[in-house]
Design an enzyme around this catalytic site. Structure first.
Site, PDB file in Angstrom:
ATOM      1  N   LYS A 193       0.857  -1.206   0.000  1.00 32.56           N
ATOM      2  CA  LYS A 193       0.000   0.000   0.000  1.00 32.56           C
ATOM      3  C   LYS A 193       0.881   1.241   0.000  1.00 32.56           C
ATOM      4  O   LYS A 193       1.857   1.329   0.748  1.00 32.56           O
ATOM      5  CB  LYS A 193      -0.910   0.010   1.241  1.00 32.56           C
ATOM      6  CG  LYS A 193      -1.968  -1.088   1.220  1.00 32.56           C
ATOM      7  CD  LYS A 193      -2.891  -0.980   2.417  1.00 32.56           C
ATOM      8  CE  LYS A 193      -3.801  -2.190   2.548  1.00 32.56           C
ATOM      9  NZ  LYS A 193      -5.063  -2.107   1.879  1.00 32.56           N
ATOM     10  N   HIS A 216      -0.254  -7.933   9.102  1.00 33.98           N
ATOM     11  CA  HIS A 216      -0.402  -6.538   8.662  1.00 33.98           C
ATOM     12  C   HIS A 216      -0.066  -5.531   9.758  1.00 33.98           C
ATOM     13  O   HIS A 216       0.685  -4.583   9.545  1.00 33.98           O
ATOM     14  CB  HIS A 216      -1.837  -6.277   8.192  1.00 33.98           C
ATOM     15  CG  HIS A 216      -2.338  -7.271   7.182  1.00 33.98           C
ATOM     16  ND1 HIS A 216      -1.527  -7.824   6.229  1.00 33.98           N
ATOM     17  CD2 HIS A 216      -3.572  -7.795   6.968  1.00 33.98           C
ATOM     18  CE1 HIS A 216      -2.242  -8.647   5.482  1.00 33.98           C
ATOM     19  NE2 HIS A 216      -3.482  -8.661   5.910  1.00 33.98           N
ATOM     20  N   GLU A 232     -12.779  -2.693  10.255  1.00 29.14           N
ATOM     21  CA  GLU A 232     -13.462  -3.066   9.012  1.00 29.14           C
ATOM     22  C   GLU A 232     -14.961  -3.121   9.265  1.00 29.14           C
ATOM     23  O   GLU A 232     -15.390  -3.671  10.287  1.00 29.14           O
ATOM     24  CB  GLU A 232     -12.996  -4.440   8.547  1.00 29.14           C
ATOM     25  CG  GLU A 232     -11.557  -4.466   8.124  1.00 29.14           C
ATOM     26  CD  GLU A 232     -11.180  -5.851   7.614  1.00 29.14           C
ATOM     27  OE1 GLU A 232     -11.257  -6.071   6.410  1.00 29.14           O
ATOM     28  OE2 GLU A 232     -10.846  -6.716   8.437  1.00 29.14           O
ATOM     29  N   ASP A 266      -5.267 -13.306  11.810  1.00 33.95           N
ATOM     30  CA  ASP A 266      -5.660 -12.800  10.491  1.00 33.95           C
ATOM     31  C   ASP A 266      -5.072 -11.413  10.219  1.00 33.95           C
ATOM     32  O   ASP A 266      -4.633 -11.123   9.112  1.00 33.95           O
ATOM     33  CB  ASP A 266      -7.190 -12.738  10.414  1.00 33.95           C
ATOM     34  CG  ASP A 266      -7.693 -12.345   9.036  1.00 33.95           C
ATOM     35  OD1 ASP A 266      -7.163 -12.879   8.040  1.00 33.95           O
ATOM     36  OD2 ASP A 266      -8.595 -11.499   8.944  1.00 33.95           O
TER      37      ASP A 266
HETATM   38  C1  BG6 Z   1      -6.683  -9.852   4.739  1.00 28.01           C
HETATM   39  C2  BG6 Z   1      -7.506 -10.488   5.810  1.00 28.01           C
HETATM   40  O1  BG6 Z   1      -5.341 -10.239   4.849  1.00 28.01           O
HETATM   41  O2  BG6 Z   1      -6.767  -8.435   4.861  1.00 28.01           O
HETATM   42  C3  BG6 Z   1      -8.951 -10.033   5.728  1.00 28.01           C
HETATM   43  O3  BG6 Z   1      -7.459 -11.910   5.670  1.00 28.01           O
HETATM   44  C4  BG6 Z   1      -9.020  -8.526   5.735  1.00 28.01           C
HETATM   45  O4  BG6 Z   1      -9.719 -10.574   6.794  1.00 28.01           O
HETATM   46  C5  BG6 Z   1      -8.070  -7.932   4.708  1.00 28.01           C
HETATM   47  O5  BG6 Z   1     -10.353  -8.155   5.441  1.00 28.01           O
HETATM   48  C6  BG6 Z   1      -7.994  -6.419   4.855  1.00 28.01           C
HETATM   49  O6  BG6 Z   1      -7.276  -5.885   3.797  1.00 28.01           O
HETATM   50  P1  BG6 Z   1      -7.556  -4.401   3.297  1.00 28.01           P
HETATM   51  O7  BG6 Z   1      -6.527  -4.172   2.229  1.00 28.01           O
HETATM   52  O8  BG6 Z   1      -8.958  -4.370   2.800  1.00 28.01           O
HETATM   53  O9  BG6 Z   1      -7.354  -3.518   4.492  1.00 28.01           O
END
Ligand code: BG6
Length: 521
Positions: A208, A266, A242, A261
């Protein structure tokens, strides 16, 4: 071009030519019928092709079990592209040229015959590089990573030894293991067939723009980096919320939960970039060395029941943005008595010179009021004299917010005089917005990641020791949970900012969550 734009352009310092040096080659996608291929990989490849960034010539081969012809696969992908492309409508001329490089190879990944068929497709006439430069993208179930690499090696398509003129790489999707033991096992298995430098572990957050900008922001400006330490910073909040619930991913999510997850990968990556020391160079290994050091400095957590440093949560039915949302336990393929966390909040400490004593509060959850990812750096309050002495806690401390998504940008919050004859002070904000400054062009994370993997640049991929360090932390947290059921204070209604217990977590240290706003600071 306007004069100001020309001046801005003159000020740009380019660290590369804008075009990555990518060798012609073939990309083989295992899991070609899967969601990721249609939703992310093919749209990313199409845009790279459209921008002239893909190597020329290029060949993209999809491997999957379903019986279909290359022509059918192309048609399916085209329909998905119409749906998921970030630019619309899809350019027919570009697509038609791009599609001539797409080929389907039917086969079961567990059978050697599939790899013989793949060899046949790869040996089709064309420049030798299409046979020798191979990028294998494993968009499969994680349990199949080792098996696929084993078969690739057996078929002579993947070799650990450097052979002159041959380049072979393996890109693996998350999740990389489900704990330290399984991640190590997987690494051991993969490195039987591929060298560590041939393995590219994906974390799409690193692709990103705003996550990459953390490094630029910190290390190309002198202003903030001087303040980036325990002397000036009171605490840091990282929120990744989210709106969506778990939806159709119940089977996966029951095994993963929010900690595995989102946090293990992340969020820890974002945290590492925010808090790491300056690397000695911009080389991949220097940056990754610093990230590992940071991850290893995180104080281990044992999450006692009742949670002093970690809070879990799970949503029950509620409303998100005015729409009803079912509870997690009512989602398909989720156990009715599931105690899997759809929310997690933590207080972390980094035991190093720079950050000693500074709390880093992290939270991530599904079914929250809005989708937003941001890092809020909260500076210390002023001394308790003058305005602070009079206003008390109503005098807001300065804050810097890195908005990773959406409304990408950076905001600085400080206090100013309210105009008028009376003496009043209130927070005001200074905003930098990506869209306003650079226009709405934001490539998808996968575009950048595919290009970097192709160009042999591992900066945006996770190294083996990073995986180990993050699982070590996560395993410690999970052991603390020790199958304890969630307590009542850990449930939250869909559409709220998580359970009450998460508020208590910050209250213990005299802080409170600052919820993301569309343009918050
Ligand atoms: C993924 C997860 O790695 O990242 C998901 O498995 C999550 O659960 C997603 O929704 C979020 O990614 P982004 O780019 O939409 O923030």
């Amino acid at each position: 071009m306007e004069i100001t734009e020309q001046l801005d352009e003159l000020m740009v310092c380019r660290l590369d030519s804008g075009q990555r040096k990518v060798q012609p080659g073939s990309l083989v996608i295992f899991g070609a019928s899967g969601d990721l291929t249609g939703r992310k990989l093919i749209p990313a490849l199409y845009h790279l092709f459209k921008d002239g960034q893909l190597p020329d010539p290029v060949r993209i081969i999809g491997v999957a079990r379903r019986e279909k012809s290359t022509e059918q696969w192309r048609q399916e992908l085209r329909a998905l592209l119409d749906q998921f492309s970030r630019t619309k409508p899809v350019d027919d001329t570009v697509w038609n040229r791009f599609a001539t490089g797409l080929f389907y190879c039917q086969g079961d990944q567990t059978e050697p015959a599939t790899y013989e068929r793949l060899k046949t497709v790869l040996s089709e006439p064309g420049v030798p590089a299409l046979r020798h430069n191979l990028l294998f993208y494993l968009a499969t179930l994680p349990s199949q990573f080792a098996e696929v690499t084993h078969h690739l090696s057996q078929a002579g398509l993947l070799s650990r030894e450097l052979q002159h003129g041959f380049r072979q790489k393996v890109v693996v999707e998350k999740p990389f293991g489900h704990d330290l033991v399984s991640a190590r096992k997987l690494n051991d298995e993969l490195t039987l067939y591929a060298h560590e430098r041939q393995i590219y572990r994906i974390d799409h957050y690193l692709g990103k723009e705003t996550v990459q900008n953390i490094l630029m922001f910190r290390f190309s400006n002198s202003l903030f980096e001087q303040l980036w330490n325990r002397q000036t910073i009171d605490h840091v909040q990282i929120t990744v919320s989210e709106k969506l619930g778990v939806g159709l991913r119940g089977v996966y999510y029951e095994e993963a939960g929010a900690l595995r997850d989102m946090f293990q990968n992340h969020i820890l990556q974002v945290l590492a970039l925010v808090a790491m020391e300056p690397p000695v160079s911009l080389e991949a290994e220097s940056i990754r060395d610093e990230k590992v050091k940071l991850l290893k400095s995180l104080r281990p957590i044992s999450a006692e029941p009742g949670g002093r440093q970690v809070v879990r949560g799970q949503y029950f039915a509620g409303q998100v943005a005015g729409q009803p949302m079912t509870g997690y336990r009512q989602e398909p393929k989720v156990r009715l008595d599931s105690h899997v966390e759809t929310f997690v909040a933590l207080r972390l400490y980094i035991d190093n010179w720079r950050w000693s004593g500074v709390p880093f509060y992290i939270r991530t959850g599904k079914a929250m009021p809005l989708s937003a990812s941001e890092v809020r750096v909260q500076f210390r309050p002023t001394p308790n004299v003058l305005f602070a002495a009079q206003c008390g806690p109503r005098l807001d401390a300065n804050a810097l917010t890195l908005r990773l998504q959406p409304n990408e940008g950076i905001s600085l919050r400080f206090n100013g005089k309210v105009p008028g004859t009376s003496l009043a002070v209130r927070p005001v904000r200074m905003h930098f917005s990506y869209n306003a400054e650079f226009g709405a062009y934001t490539p998808e994370a996968y575009e950048r990641l595919l290009l970097e993997a192709w160009a042999d640049d591992a900066t945006l991929f996770i190294r083996r020791d990073e995986v180990d360090a993050s699982w070590t932390l996560v395993d410690g947290i999970r052991q603390g949970w020790a199958d304890q059921p969630l307590t009542n204070r850990e449930f939250y209604a869909a559409g709220t900012w998580g359970p009450v217990a998460a508020d208590d977590l910050l209250a213990q240290t005299g802080h409170a969550w600052r919820n993301p706003q569309p343009m918050s600071a």
